[in-house]
Design an enzyme around this catalytic site. Structure first.
Site, mmCIF file in Angstrom:
data_model
loop_
_atom_site.group_PDB
_atom_site.id
_atom_site.type_symbol
_atom_site.label_atom_id
_atom_site.label_comp_id
_atom_site.label_asym_id
_atom_site.label_seq_id
_atom_site.Cartn_x
_atom_site.Cartn_y
_atom_site.Cartn_z
ATOM 1 N N LYS A 201 53.341 23.451 18.475
ATOM 2 C CA LYS A 201 54.003 23.457 19.783
ATOM 3 C C LYS A 201 54.919 24.666 19.920
ATOM 4 C CE LYS A 201 55.547 22.722 23.743
ATOM 5 N NZ LYS A 201 56.362 21.630 24.209
ATOM 6 N N CYS A 255 61.039 25.697 27.853
ATOM 7 C CA CYS A 255 60.063 25.957 26.787
ATOM 8 C C CYS A 255 60.101 27.400 26.288
ATOM 9 C CB CYS A 255 58.659 25.606 27.281
ATOM 10 S SG CYS A 255 58.416 23.839 27.598
#
Length: 407
Positions: A201, A255
């Site tokens: 991720k 993110c």
């Protein structure tokens, strides 16, 4: 029953999606006002398709509360900021959530951490919490990491169609959680170990950050020697193996602007390219400010109150302001004692969030001489004619009016 902990930008859509696909779900958040809003039948942020998904989930019986539930499966979807000095992940919210779960959960419970964390975070912070509460991991408590993979502006579609990764100590437990996500996810779901899931991720978002930084650095190089970076990128991208992204005023959201720092914090002597890339991206708001001052000097504009920043969100057509370049610019201007003069407008931000924020496009444009396009909302794309006669700095490459300044 699934208890989803944290009803923000990731937890709420996840809870709604599961509930609307036949899973019994209770959503929990410590924010009483947020829970009250949901229980009153309203979503807490704007997103295409979210209201319809909310209606489906409510019809299916989803419940919202500030209380943790006694159940055998928890999904933890709470924020994971980073320490701005060390760059390391701050796992305090995840630790707090797991601690509370340990207070009430029965043996045999599976705890799924959806929050994005750096590689080794679960080993370093979460396993000790479970063990300190007297549980044996793998026997009393099962640990899983299922990092989210959605983006504001397209959440509902991506929840349904994106591939997912499930990291688990026990493959059988991983397959069980895979079945849970397969209740709605039509993409491929890969089962692996927890540390690999953590790393993949963070690496995904780091890849994107590095590529954005390359485009931003090109913009700085081309500005230095008065070259058209957009024309150069367009020609380069005609090569079959080249795909350079567009530069911009900075990187926002939770993110790309945050996750790569986890690797810098954990591997400072190794993550050199990542470190420089993040510094490049973080430097773009100040680069835009310098462009504003250059243009003001060239056009002999001296009144900062006649400068307008269009866009407060970090990307187009969403109401998400997290880490937005505009906020970073305003913070920098405030440090230099000039942040309270510029006008700011964003059609997606209805409440006053910053000084001199306006709420009508026409009034905003009437009040300014220099318009800085920081977000490419559809609204401004469909009203470009209203910018005629203005001095324009376009940081998103969306304006074709003659005389427009660019990065």
């Amino acid at each position: 029953m699934i208890n989803v902990i944290g009803l923000g930008y990731i937890g709420l859509p996840t809870a709604l999606m599961m509930a609307s696909h036949g899973v019994e779900v209770v959503g929990t958040d410590y924010n009483k006002e947020l829970v009250a809003t949901l229980n009153a039948g309203h979503t807490t942020f704007k997103e295409d398709g979210l209201d319809e998904l909310f209606a489906d989930a409510v019809k299916a019986g989803i419940k919202f509360t500030t209380e943790y539930q006694v159940t055998d499966t928890y999904i933890v979807s709470v924020p994971t900021p980073y320490d701005k000095f060390s760059k390391k992940v701050d796992a305090c919210y995840v630790v707090a959530a797991v601690n509370t779960i340990m207070d009430i959960c029965p043996k045999g419970t599976t705890v799924v951490v959806e929050s994005t964390v750096s590689p080794g975070t679960i080993d370093k912070y979460i396993r000790p919490v479970i063990e300190e509460n007297g549980f044996v991991i793998g026997k009393d408590i099962n640990l899983v990491h299922a990092p989210e993979r959605i983006i504001p502006g397209n959440m509902v579609y991506e929840l349904l169609h994106n591939n997912r990764t499930i990291g688990a100590d026990d493959k059988a437990i991983g397959e069980k959680i895979k079945e849970l996500y397969a209740s709605f996810c039509q993409g491929e779901i890969v089962v692996t170990d927890i540390r690999t899931a953590e790393m993949t991720k963070v690496v995904e978002n780091t890849f994107r950050a590095v590529n954005i930084a390359f485009a931003n650095e090109l913009a700085k190089i081309c500005r230095h020697d008065n070259m058209d970076v957009y024309e150069i990128i367009k020609i380069c991208n005609m090569h079959p193996r080249v795909n350079i992204l567009q530069p911009g005023p900075g990187v926002g959201g939770h993110c790309i602007s945050v996750d790569p720092w986890f690797l810098v914090g954990d591997y400072p002597s190794l993550a050199k390219v990542i470190d420089e890339s993040m510094k490049t991206n973080d430097g773009m708001p100040d680069f835009v400010l310098n462009r504003i001052y250059e243009i003001m000097k060239e056009k002999e504009l001296t009144d900062l109150s006649r400068v307008g920043l269009y866009g407060l969100t970090y990307k187009e057509n969403v109401d998400d302001m997290r880490e937005s370049p505009t906020l970073q610019m305003l913070e920098s201007m405030e440090r230099h004692l000039c942040g309270n003069f510029v006008k700011v407008y964003d059609p997606f931000i209805e409440k006053d969030e910053v000084p001199n924020q306006m709420h009508d496009l026409d009034a905003f444009l009437d009040a300014v001489d220099l318009v800085v396009l920081l977000v490419g909302h559809d609204e401004i794309k469909q009203n470009m004619d209203k910018l005629n006669g203005k001095v324009i700095l376009d940081t998103r490459h969306i304006c074709n009016i003659d005389g427009t300044y660019r990065l």
